[in-house]
Motif scaffolding. Structure first.
Motif, PDB file in Angstrom:
ATOM      1  N   LEU A 193      43.199  36.765  17.925  1.00 35.59           N
ATOM      2  CA  LEU A 193      42.382  35.597  18.241  1.00 35.59           C
ATOM      3  C   LEU A 193      43.142  34.308  17.965  1.00 35.59           C
ATOM      4  N   ARG A 194      43.845  34.277  16.848  1.00 35.88           N
ATOM      5  CA  ARG A 194      44.604  33.076  16.505  1.00 35.88           C
ATOM      6  C   ARG A 194      45.741  32.853  17.506  1.00 35.88           C
ATOM      7  N   GLN A 195      46.427  33.928  17.889  1.00 38.58           N
ATOM      8  CA  GLN A 195      47.521  33.804  18.855  1.00 38.58           C
ATOM      9  C   GLN A 195      47.021  33.247  20.186  1.00 38.58           C
ATOM     10  N   ARG A 196      45.914  33.802  20.665  1.00 37.61           N
ATOM     11  CA  ARG A 196      45.359  33.342  21.944  1.00 37.61           C
ATOM     12  C   ARG A 196      44.876  31.901  21.848  1.00 37.61           C
ATOM     13  N   SER A 197      44.253  31.569  20.725  1.00 37.23           N
ATOM     14  CA  SER A 197      43.737  30.219  20.547  1.00 37.23           C
ATOM     15  C   SER A 197      44.862  29.193  20.519  1.00 37.23           C
ATOM     16  N   GLU A 198      45.925  29.508  19.800  1.00 39.23           N
ATOM     17  CA  GLU A 198      47.057  28.580  19.717  1.00 39.23           C
ATOM     18  C   GLU A 198      47.739  28.421  21.070  1.00 39.23           C
ATOM     19  N   PHE A 199      47.880  29.532  21.792  1.00 34.10           N
ATOM     20  CA  PHE A 199      48.508  29.476  23.116  1.00 34.10           C
ATOM     21  C   PHE A 199      47.659  28.665  24.084  1.00 34.10           C
ATOM     22  N   LEU A 200      46.352  28.904  24.061  1.00 33.90           N
ATOM     23  CA  LEU A 200      45.452  28.172  24.956  1.00 33.90           C
ATOM     24  C   LEU A 200      45.456  26.681  24.643  1.00 33.90           C
ATOM     25  N   SER A 201      45.515  26.330  23.382  1.00 36.91           N
ATOM     26  CA  SER A 201      45.570  24.922  22.998  1.00 36.91           C
ATOM     27  C   SER A 201      46.824  24.258  23.560  1.00 36.91           C
ATOM     28  N   SER A 202      47.949  24.960  23.511  1.00 42.50           N
ATOM     29  CA  SER A 202      49.201  24.424  24.055  1.00 42.50           C
ATOM     30  C   SER A 202      49.120  24.277  25.575  1.00 42.50           C
ATOM     31  N   ILE A 203      48.482  25.249  26.234  1.00 45.35           N
ATOM     32  CA  ILE A 203      48.305  25.185  27.691  1.00 45.35           C
ATOM     33  C   ILE A 203      47.508  23.944  28.072  1.00 45.35           C
ATOM     34  N   LYS A 204      46.433  23.705  27.349  1.00 45.23           N
ATOM     35  CA  LYS A 204      45.592  22.538  27.644  1.00 45.23           C
ATOM     36  C   LYS A 204      46.364  21.236  27.464  1.00 45.23           C
ATOM     37  N   ASP A 205      47.183  21.178  26.436  1.00 44.61           N
ATOM     38  CA  ASP A 205      47.993  19.969  26.220  1.00 44.61           C
ATOM     39  C   ASP A 205      48.946  19.744  27.388  1.00 44.61           C
ATOM     40  N   THR A 206      49.594  20.815  27.834  1.00 47.72           N
ATOM     41  CA  THR A 206      50.526  20.713  28.962  1.00 47.72           C
ATOM     42  C   THR A 206      49.809  20.252  30.228  1.00 47.72           C
ATOM     43  N   LEU A 207      48.663  20.872  30.517  1.00 47.15           N
ATOM     44  CA  LEU A 207      47.914  20.523  31.728  1.00 47.15           C
ATOM     45  C   LEU A 207      47.357  19.101  31.659  1.00 47.15           C
ATOM     46  N   TYR A 264      41.093  40.807  27.049  1.00 47.76           N
ATOM     47  CA  TYR A 264      40.964  39.984  25.852  1.00 47.76           C
ATOM     48  C   TYR A 264      42.140  40.144  24.891  1.00 47.76           C
ATOM     49  N   GLU A 265      43.119  40.950  25.260  1.00 44.37           N
ATOM     50  CA  GLU A 265      44.336  41.063  24.461  1.00 44.37           C
ATOM     51  C   GLU A 265      45.528  40.424  25.161  1.00 44.37           C
ATOM     52  N   ALA A 266      45.276  39.788  26.300  1.00 50.19           N
ATOM     53  CA  ALA A 266      46.363  39.138  27.034  1.00 50.19           C
ATOM     54  C   ALA A 266      46.990  38.031  26.197  1.00 50.19           C
ATOM     55  N   TYR A 267      48.292  37.887  26.341  1.00 46.67           N
ATOM     56  CA  TYR A 267      49.093  36.834  25.694  1.00 46.67           C
ATOM     57  C   TYR A 267      49.261  37.038  24.192  1.00 46.67           C
ATOM     58  N   THR A 268      48.835  38.160  23.670  1.00 39.67           N
ATOM     59  CA  THR A 268      49.081  38.435  22.253  1.00 39.67           C
ATOM     60  C   THR A 268      50.419  39.153  22.129  1.00 39.67           C
ATOM     61  N   TYR A 269      50.946  39.187  20.943  1.00 36.17           N
ATOM     62  CA  TYR A 269      52.269  39.764  20.736  1.00 36.17           C
ATOM     63  C   TYR A 269      52.363  40.323  19.320  1.00 36.17           C
ATOM     64  N   PRO A 270      53.223  41.321  19.118  1.00 35.42           N
ATOM     65  CA  PRO A 270      53.341  41.924  17.785  1.00 35.42           C
ATOM     66  C   PRO A 270      53.894  40.918  16.776  1.00 35.42           C
ATOM     67  N   VAL A 271      53.333  40.951  15.594  1.00 33.90           N
ATOM     68  CA  VAL A 271      53.839  40.092  14.528  1.00 33.90           C
ATOM     69  C   VAL A 271      55.074  40.745  13.936  1.00 33.90           C
ATOM     70  N   ARG A 272      56.116  39.973  13.780  1.00 33.76           N
ATOM     71  CA  ARG A 272      57.362  40.526  13.251  1.00 33.76           C
ATOM     72  C   ARG A 272      57.185  40.965  11.798  1.00 33.76           C
ATOM     73  N   LYS A 273      57.600  42.201  11.533  1.00 32.42           N
ATOM     74  CA  LYS A 273      57.471  42.722  10.182  1.00 32.42           C
ATOM     75  C   LYS A 273      58.628  42.245   9.301  1.00 32.42           C
ATOM     76  N   ILE A 274      58.309  41.947   8.079  1.00 26.56           N
ATOM     77  CA  ILE A 274      59.323  41.502   7.121  1.00 26.56           C
ATOM     78  C   ILE A 274      59.746  42.691   6.272  1.00 26.56           C
ATOM     79  N   GLU A 275      61.017  42.995   6.256  1.00 27.19           N
ATOM     80  CA  GLU A 275      61.529  44.086   5.429  1.00 27.19           C
ATOM     81  C   GLU A 275      61.854  43.525   4.049  1.00 27.19           C
ATOM     82  N   LEU A 276      61.029  43.864   3.091  1.00 30.53           N
ATOM     83  CA  LEU A 276      61.188  43.324   1.747  1.00 30.53           C
ATOM     84  C   LEU A 276      62.519  43.699   1.122  1.00 30.53           C
TER      85      LEU A 276
END
Length: 361
Positions: free
Chosen positions: A100-114, A344-356
């Protein structure tokens, strides 16, 4: 399973208290008498089920109903399973929140561009509105085909008479798409989404421009006025419909009227054909060709459409424009989903895992 067996056994003592207590009777044995009198018996109470000679679900005088025991077993096992699945539920919820956060942030950027693209070319607004409507109106209710699928981007469809003059709008969106795709982490934006969100930005720009005019051209005051009285919050449902799929070929010809030359009956028939009536036709007047005033002058001649046209004209003269704005947003939201299965999963992407183990502390 061992944990579940232990948990069930731990509930057994409480089951004894559910057994119906017999009425004291001198003829009863001492153990039964002590139970009836509220004293603890000298041995643990035994669970007894109905005999074969009794009706199903009826216990012997001092036993449990079978269904009571089975209910307790089922409830205990269910609670154990829910408890053991808690970590999985938490993981799923966390994944949903990330998407949800990924989609929201992407959509916000799209609106700014448009919004930036439209602000630099305000004369393109009518074309963007008609572009979105014409992409929608290829929808055929009988076959569930067409609709807002981005097919209007194909040159063979864009060159049709009803789409004359819309190539500049498509060119603007092509440039916006390049910028959007450059910062997208979840793949390129579909044209079907891009066209509908460009219409949203165009609609918002017209309401903001109206607020600025009402403030004597003062942009800062106009923005404050629109923030205070506008219906920006009504876009929530529209924003959730984010994940349309693009068509791979042009939609069939003959489905979209040439709005500026269409008869009033043709307009009514087309809106009726996709499930809408005079009210929606009136509120979408700004989308029906390049000249909204000319369109409304035609619409007001129809007794079914005229009351709605007049209602929205009066609403546009008010500070808030609430009736007009809310109905326009609601109608565009419904139209922009015709025939579409939203991913509803469009434009989402895997979060990069951190190897401790590789972190330098």
């Amino acid at each position: 399973m061992e944990a579940m067996r232990v948990s069930f056994l731990s509930t057994t003592p409480s089951l004894v208290s559910l057994a119906p207590l017999p009425v004291p009777d001198p003829s009863l044995n001492p153990i039964s008498t002590s139970i009836a009198a509220g004293r603890s018996p000298s041995r643990p109470g035994a669970i007894r089920c109905s005999s074969k000679t009794q009706s199903v679900g009826v216990s012997s005088q001092h036993g449990f109903h079978r269904r009571d025991v089975l209910k307790c077993i089922g409830a205990t096992l269910g609670l154990e399973l829910l408890a053991s699945s808690g970590s999985w539920v938490e993981m799923a919820s966390a994944a949903d929140l990330i998407q949800l956060r990924q989609r929201s942030e992407f959509l916000s950027s799209i609106k700014d561009t448009l919004f930036t693209a439209i602000k630099g070319n305000p004369d393109i607004v009518p074309s963007l509105l008609t572009l979105a409507l014409n992409d929608i109106m290829t929808y055929d209710k009988a076959t569930k085909s067409g609709g807002p699928n981005g097919s209007i981007r194909f040159s063979s469809e864009l060159s049709r008479p009803e789409n004359k003059g819309l190539s500049a709008a498509v060119s603007l969106l092509d440039e916006a798409k390049k910028e959007i795709d450059s910062y997208s982490k979840g793949g390129p934006i579909s044209y079907s989404d891009l066209i509908q969100y460009a219409a949203q930005s165009a609609v918002k720009s017209t309401f903001l421009a109206a607020a600025i005019r009402k403030c004597g051209g003062n942009e800062e005051k106009g923005r404050t006025l629109y923030a205070a009285y506008g219906s920006n919050g009504q876009w929530g449902l529209f924003d959730r419909q984010f994940g349309r799929s693009d068509a791979e070929e042009p939609d069939p010809e003959g489905r979209v009227p040439l709005w500026e030359k269409a008869s009033l009956q043709e307009m009514k028939d087309k809106f009726k054909g996709v499930g809408f009536g005079p009210r929606q036709l009136a509120v979408m007047s700004a989308f029906l060709g390049p000249d909204q005033n000319a369109t409304e002058a035609l619409l007001v001649t129809d007794p079914d459409v005229s009351p709605w046209v007049q209602k929205y004209q009066r609403s546009r003269e008010t500070v808030s424009q609430t009736d007009y704005e809310v109905d326009l947003i609601t109608t565009l939201t419904k139209l922009s989903c015709l025939g579409q299965q939203i991913n509803y999963e469009a434009y989402t992407y895997p979060v990069r895992k951190i190897e401790l183990s590789k972190l330098k502390l």
